[in-house]
Structures are given as structure tokens and as C-alpha cells.
Design a protein around this motif. Structure first.
Motif, mmCIF file in Angstrom:
data_model
loop_
_atom_site.group_PDB
_atom_site.id
_atom_site.type_symbol
_atom_site.label_atom_id
_atom_site.label_comp_id
_atom_site.label_asym_id
_atom_site.label_seq_id
_atom_site.Cartn_x
_atom_site.Cartn_y
_atom_site.Cartn_z
ATOM 1 N N CYS A 441 0.845 -1.191 0.000
ATOM 2 C CA CYS A 441 0.000 0.000 0.000
ATOM 3 C C CYS A 441 0.879 1.238 0.000
ATOM 4 C CB CYS A 441 -0.915 0.014 1.225
ATOM 5 S SG CYS A 441 -2.032 1.445 1.305
ATOM 6 N N GLY A 442 0.645 2.129 -0.957
ATOM 7 C CA GLY A 442 1.370 3.394 -0.993
ATOM 8 C C GLY A 442 0.702 4.401 -0.072
ATOM 9 N N THR A 443 1.483 5.031 0.779
ATOM 10 C CA THR A 443 0.916 5.966 1.755
ATOM 11 C C THR A 443 1.027 7.399 1.246
ATOM 12 O OG1 THR A 443 3.048 6.062 2.920
ATOM 13 C CG2 THR A 443 1.426 4.474 3.709
ATOM 14 N N ASN A 444 -0.069 8.111 1.344
ATOM 15 C CA ASN A 444 -0.089 9.526 0.999
ATOM 16 C C ASN A 444 0.347 10.364 2.195
ATOM 17 O OD1 ASN A 444 -1.339 9.599 -1.821
ATOM 18 N ND2 ASN A 444 -2.777 8.286 -0.721
ATOM 19 N N VAL A 445 0.458 11.671 2.004
ATOM 20 C CA VAL A 445 1.104 12.510 3.005
ATOM 21 C C VAL A 445 0.229 12.841 4.199
ATOM 22 C CG1 VAL A 445 2.668 13.577 1.348
ATOM 23 C CG2 VAL A 445 0.422 14.599 1.749
ATOM 24 N N PHE A 446 -1.085 12.708 4.076
ATOM 25 C CA PHE A 446 -1.950 13.116 5.189
ATOM 26 C C PHE A 446 -2.202 11.937 6.127
ATOM 27 C CE2 PHE A 446 -4.446 12.038 1.488
ATOM 28 C CZ PHE A 446 -5.458 11.210 1.959
ATOM 29 N N GLY A 447 -2.261 12.225 7.414
ATOM 30 C CA GLY A 447 -2.349 11.179 8.423
ATOM 31 C C GLY A 447 -3.571 10.295 8.305
ATOM 32 N N ASP A 448 -4.688 10.873 7.907
ATOM 33 C CA ASP A 448 -5.923 10.102 7.839
ATOM 34 C C ASP A 448 -5.900 9.074 6.714
ATOM 35 O OD1 ASP A 448 -8.532 9.742 9.044
ATOM 36 O OD2 ASP A 448 -9.376 10.489 7.166
#
Length: 540
Positions: A441-448
């Protein structure tokens, strides 16, 4: 990244983070601070009129750059759907970013939000958000996009597989006129504008879908138009000459499914394709030693993990999950499978994600004695082995599976490897038909963004975890405006996930694309969901 014709930068968030860019490897930066409410920039003062300069000498006319008309990208995953609300994995997002538009855009170079088809956005409370839509956006069938299309798209997304986590919290969508609308959320979410940059926020044409037009769910407003496709084989796009922004430089763009990494690389070398996704790290010299090819790289935030099905089957037992987490040597997986070109994960959070605390939580270390204790507590060991099925796809995930099979056998765990193609693996893990599986899973920059991995209503949650404590912390964090308190909540979530053992985060890797010389314009995302909408191929 699609470039707006008129960039109206709104100071939406105060951030200090890295999202990765271009074709260079970057060092991760610190996570962003809590976003602030955007405001419209003031109009700059009119500059003084300069004196008339002397006429310069007439320069020689530059040679006109010529571009190759047709570009073919070899990809390792199948495309099995054209609906941007029903899939959110890597290969589908390649296509979605080319064909559809999202309200806002994230600039990988500046780490800032930018306008896209929405030129302005604002909120006074983080709950109700106001938007201004461009008035010159047309769908590929000629229909003019209005705020009604936005509302209809998001209402439809509430019952979808991939867009539900974005759309369900939208309590009310109010259309003011064709170019103005507001969205009221069920609760405050300071990350909401970031979510509107993701392909799951792609805007559909209401009239086309409701009217039953052919391939209506593939009608977008982006720089490329869906031309033809054969699921599990290829998807071809043609240039949209009526695009509201800068038109593409090529005429056609094709995504071709080629599951074997070596075969993709051979196809690049022989000229069958122009771009090779993820060549095997053992074969990178085939690119670097070829004067007609170029190796492009980026630092991935895509976490490779082992997900345990917490909803049904053998791994509803926490002790057995933890036995696997301590019985697997992730460092050996990195050294052998990735040739050392990867970094061990300390958390299910990505290094680029707000609230990351990979170095501050308790981490799984390779400890076969502790793994044996967890197994023994449930009556398993070498004399009474635990028998499990591990689902994988070809390539690195299969290679990791084979190593894990060998690593845990002495502990009394017998692993049967079940191999699927990427689409099959995605489908069966979403349905919960696995015991455990290697996935990413690629994680985006926002915590949510981590909600996708832990919310029981999303297809990305391959552990099928439903933990009330985690959900309570996440609900509180997305509403918290105090930076320190919000960060601590995210740290607590990471510790809780470690204690549960629903995921064994393995690594993030250096990632590579092999391309023909002259290929440019690829916007590499750390999530691996790259943007090919501005790709070009200069004739050599």
C-alpha cells in the motif's frame, strides 16, 4: 500532475514534508504540521513601466522538438475495471490519472496543494468546505462539467468499493450554481482537501452514466481519452484535443499488461515497449549498460506487508499472528529479495505520512524464541505444526513467500504458497478469502490516509481488522486542530497496531523504471500511483 492554466495558490496547509518527485531519489523530510484554513492571495501591486530597451539581435530559430506519437508502457498488474470508484490499486490509478480530473492537485515538487478543476477552496471550521469550479471543463463526450456532476459523483461514491471512505463522511453536498458548491462533512477533517487529490475523487459525467453511453464510466475530462481495452491485456488512450489544460504531446498512450518482469525488460530492450515498470533489481544493468535506455528511480513510500485475516480463519488468534511477526526475518528478505535496495519498516505508517513514528514505537524484531513461545501457548510447535496458506502474486511477493516458508518451518509452521495474478490477489484479499497475504500500500502525506488500511469498510484493509480503539483514535485525530495532540494520537494508533499484530510491515524500497532515452514527463509518486498524463517521448 495536470497543470492548471491559471494557478491560484491558496495557502491551505502549512506543511513540511516530502512526497518524492521527478526521477531522483529523495531523502524523506519531516511530517507536515496541522493544516490551516486557506485564504485567497492578495492582488500584487502593479509594477512600474520599464523603459524601452534596445532591440536585441534576432536569434536563430530554435530547432522544433519532435515527439513520438505513440507510447507503450509495460505494467505488471492487470486492469480489470474502468470505474475510478471501484479500484484504487497501482495500475488502475495510472489510467485514472490520465483520463479523469480531481477537484484539487498535489504538487510533488513543492509538496503543496494546487488548484485543478477547482480554482478556489476554503473552510472556516474544517467541516464545511466551499469550492469554485472552472467554467471551461468538458467531458470527453462534449458535455460541460458543472457542480451537479461533482455532487452526483460523490453521492454515487458512498456505495462504491474504493471511494466510500472519501464520500461517506460527506453529510451534505450543496450545489450553489454551475461553478460553486459546498461540502459539509459529518465531522471536522483537516485532511479533507488532500483526499480530493486522489484518483478516488475523479469526477464522472452524470449524463453519460445515467444515459447508458458506451463505456460511460470511462468518460472523464482529463488530457487522455479512453480509446479501447481488453481487460487483462491492454488499455489504450488517445489525446484529448479539447482538454482545458495543456494538451498531451503524444497521440496515443497504451498500458500493456506484462506480468513477468524479465519479459517486460526484454520488451523494452527490443523496442516493443517504451517504458518498463519495475525491472527486477538483479537485471538493472541491462538498462544502465544500454546507451539507448535510461534508468529512472524514486524513493517509494509503498509499504510491502504481510496481512493476517483478523476476521475469520486461523489468524483470528492474536498469538498466532504475533508468532509470525517475530518468526520472520525481514532484514534477510530485504537483503535477498531486494538486493539490499529497501528499508525495513518500523510502522504501518509511511515515512512521508503525517504522524509517522517508525522509530518511536515498539518494533517487531526477528526473535524465533519469542515466536516459539507464542506458538507453544496455542499448542503448536515442531511436533504439532501449524499449517497455513500464504497468498502471493508473482515476482518479489512470491520470492518473499518462499523465503518465509523456509524461515518459519523450523518453528513448526508449514506454509503452503498460493499464487495469483495481481488482479486475482486483490479480489480474493478484498473478499477476505485468504489466511494471510503479501500485499502493498502506498501511503499519501496526510495522516488520515492510513484509514484505508484499518477501516473495515474499505477494500484496502487486507487484514479485515475492526478494532474499536483504533477507530476511536482515528476519529479524534482527524478532528484535532492541535498539532501535538493530533500527532500523539497517530503515534498511539501505530503502537496499537503493533500490539494487535494485524500487519507485519516489511519494507519500503528504492523503485525503478526502465525507459527509452527521450522519455520524460512522468510524475513519480512515492505511493507508486504515478501520473503519466504529461508523459512525452522526444524523437532521438
Amino acid at each position: 500532475m495536470k497543470k492548471a492554466l491559471a494557478i491560484l495558490l491558496c495557502a491551505l496547509l502549512v506543511v513540511s514534508m516530502l512526497a518524492g518527485c521527478g526521477s531522483k531519489t529523495e531523502t524523506p523530510a519531516a511530517a507536515p504540521s496541522t493544516p490551516s484554513t486557506p485564504s485567497t492571495p492578495s492582488t500584487p501591486a502593479t509594477p512600474a513601466t520599464p523603459s524601452t530597451p534596445a532591440a536585441p539581435a534576432t536569434p536563430a530559430a530554435p530547432a522544433e522538438t519532435k515527439y513520438v506519437d505513440d507510447i507503450i508502457i509495460g505494467i505488471g498488474g492487470k486492469i480489470i475495471d474502468i470505474d475510478p470508484q471501484e479500484n484504487s490499486n497501482t495500475q488502475h490509478n495510472y489510467y485514472f490519472r490520465c483520463v479523469f480530473d480531481t477537484p484539487l492537485d498535489f504538487n510533488n515538487q513543492t509538496s503543496e496543494l494546487e488548484p485543478n478543476i477547482c480554482t478556489e477552496w476554503s473552510s472556516d471550521d474544517g467541516k464545511t468546505w466551499n469550492f469554485t469550479l472552472r467554467d471551461d471543463v468538458y467531458f470527453h463526450n462534449g458535455e460541460h462539467m458543472t457542480a451537479n456532476d461533482v455532487k452526483w459523483t460523490f453521492e454515487r461514491g458512498k456505495d462504491s468499493s474504493s471511494s466510500s471512505s472519501l464520500c461517506k463522511p460527506m453529510e451534505e453536498i450543496n450545489v450553489i450554481d454551475d461553478t460553486h458548491f459546498s461540502i459539509t462533512l459529518a465531522s471536522v477533517n483537516v485532511d479533507f482537501p488532500y483526499m480530493l487529490t486522489l484518483p478516488t475523487a475523479s469526477i464522472l459525467c452524470q449524463k453519460a452514466v445515467e444515459g447508458g453511453e458506451t463505456d460511460a464510466l470511462g468518460i472523464g475530462s482529463g488530457p487522455w481519452k479512453l480509446d479501447s481495452y481488453e481487460f487483462g491485456d491492454y488499455l489504450k488512450m488517445t489525446r484529448n484535443d479539447n482538454f482545458w489544460g495543456e494538451p498531451a504531446k503524444g497521440k496515443t498512450l497504451t498500458l500493456r499488461y506484462m506480468p513477468e518482469t524479465s519479459a517486460r525488460l526484454v520488451a523494452l530492450e527490443t523496442g516493443e515497449i517504451d517504458v518498463c515498470e519495475s525491472p527486477d533489481t538483479n537485471e538493472l544493468s541491462h538498462v544502465t549498460d544500454n546507451d539507448k535506455l535510461e534508468l529512472q528511480s524514486y524513493t517509494s513510500s509503498s509499504i510491502q506487508y504481510l496481512a493476517f485475516n483478523c476476521e475469520k480463519g486461523i489468524f483470528t488468534n492474536q498469538n498466532l499472528r504475533l508468532a509470525m511477526c517475530y518468526g520472520i526475518d525481514c532484514e534477510e528478505l530485504i537483503d535477498v529479495v531486494y538486493n539490499g535496495l529497501a528499508t525495513k519498516c518500523g510502522s504501518t505508517w509511511g515515512w512521508n505520512e503525517y504522524g509517522y513514528n517508525g522509530g518511536g514505537i515498539t518494533q517487531y524484531t526477528y526473535d524465533p524464541d519469542k515466536a516459539a513461545e507464542y506458538l507453544a501457548a496455542e499448542g503448536y510447535g515442531p511436533s504439532n505444526p501449524l499449517k497455513i496458506h500464504l497468498a502471493v502474486s508473482a515476482g518479489t511477493r512470491k520470492a518473499m513467500g518462499e523465503m518465509v516458508q523456509s524461515q518459519v518451518k523450523p518453528l513448526g509452521i508449514e506454509v503452503t504458497i498460493d499464487e495469483y495474478d495481481t488482479a486475482g490477489l486483490s479480489t480474493m484479499t478484498t473478499a477476505g478469502d485468504h489466511e494471510c497475504a503479501f500485499y502493498g500500500c502506498g501511503t499519501n502525506v496526510f495522516g488520515d490516509d492510513i484509514t484505508r488500511l484499518i477501516d473495515s469498510n474499505t477494500g484496502v484493509n487486507k487484514s479485515h481488522l475492526h478494532d474499536p480503539q483504533v477507530h476511536e483514535l482515528m476519529d479524534a485525530a482527524r478532528q484535532e486542530l492541535d498539532d501535538a495532540k493530533r500527532t500523539q494520537m497517530y503515534h498511539d494508533v501505530q503502537q496499537r497496531l503493533f500490539d494487535i499484530g494485524a500487519y507485519l510491515p516489511v519494507c519500503t524500497s528504492e523503485a525503478f523504471f526502465g525507459v527509452k532515452k527521450g522519455i520524460g514527463g512522468i510524475d513519480y509518486y512515492p505511493t507508486s500511483h504515478h501520473d503519466f498524463s504529461e508523459i512525452y517521448f522526444v524523437q532521438q
